[in-house]
Scaffold this motif. Structure first.
Motif, PDB file in Angstrom:
ATOM      1  N   THR A  33      83.965  10.938  29.875  1.00 48.71           N
ATOM      2  CA  THR A  33      84.329  10.577  31.251  1.00 48.71           C
ATOM      3  C   THR A  33      85.697  11.142  31.604  1.00 48.71           C
ATOM      4  O   THR A  33      85.878  11.724  32.688  1.00 48.71           O
ATOM      5  CB  THR A  33      84.339   9.042  31.425  1.00 48.71           C
ATOM      6  N   HIS A  34      86.665  11.008  30.712  1.00 48.03           N
ATOM      7  CA  HIS A  34      88.004  11.543  30.967  1.00 48.03           C
ATOM      8  C   HIS A  34      87.972  13.065  31.086  1.00 48.03           C
ATOM      9  O   HIS A  34      88.669  13.636  31.929  1.00 48.03           O
ATOM     10  CB  HIS A  34      88.966  11.119  29.861  1.00 48.03           C
ATOM     11  N   GLN A  37      86.583  13.868  34.479  1.00 52.47           N
ATOM     12  CA  GLN A  37      87.577  13.583  35.514  1.00 52.47           C
ATOM     13  C   GLN A  37      88.690  14.630  35.508  1.00 52.47           C
ATOM     14  O   GLN A  37      89.144  15.062  36.564  1.00 52.47           O
ATOM     15  CB  GLN A  37      88.165  12.181  35.314  1.00 52.47           C
TER      16      GLN A  37
END
Length: 182
Positions: A33-34, A37
């Motif tokens: 997810t990071h 992002q």
């Protein structure tokens, strides 16, 4: 009792491994997810940077075009200085005559320079005699002496000053336009 301890130990081992696997899975999901992002933020930042660079390049191009226009106007004006400072027509339809001699006093020149924000040479500085003569003390006879400045000199100065002022105005407006776009 040994059997209860063994069962507890086995259950503890299974629980630990299950929690560890679940934690590793969650950590991997968080890392993914990071990373996604960060990739999205990078793309957005790159797009914003490219837009800012395009705006800056456009502003720079407009600025340089204005400078070239100013230079051309100044060149044309410089060509006309001798014509408009050496002869005049006293009335419509009359023949052109030489312009009468125009005298600008040293005091006039001092006050002209002061009005433009040019400061007088400080005492003790290594100013040339001509520069000192352009700054006579107020109320002295020296301020009434001829300065040697001609109408052509004043017109040439006005061209230079106008070019400087217009260049500053164009730069300021370009910066304000860039700030507005951001």
């Amino acid at each position: 009792m040994i059997s209860a301890a063994a069962t507890g130990s086995i259950a503890y081992g299974f629980g630990f491994r299950y929690a560890e696997a679940l934690g590793n899975s969650n950590l991997q999901t968080l890392k993914t997810t990071h990373a996604e992002q960060a990739g999205t933020a990078e793309k957005e930042n790159r797009l914003q940077l490219l837009q800012q660079v395009a705006r800056a390049n456009e502003s720079e191009s407009l600025l340089f075009a204005a400078y070239e226009s100013f230079k051309e106007e100044k060149r044309q004006l410089q060509e006309r200085i001798p014509h408009v400072t050496t002869q005049y027509i006293p009335a419509p339809g009359a023949v052109a005559k030489p312009i009468p001699r125009c005298v600008f006093t040293a005091g006039w020149l001092r006050d002209f320079n002061t009005a433009l924000g040019v400061s007088a040479p400080r005492p003790g500085t290594t100013a040339a005699a001509a520069e000192k003569a352009a700054w006579p003390a107020t109320g002295t006879d020296a301020e009434l002496l001829e300065s040697g400045v001609t109408p052509a000199d004043i017109l040439a100065h006005a061209q230079d000053y106008g070019l400087w002022a217009r260049s500053n105005l164009v730069q300021l407006n370009a910066l304000l336009d860039l700030q507005e776009k951001d």
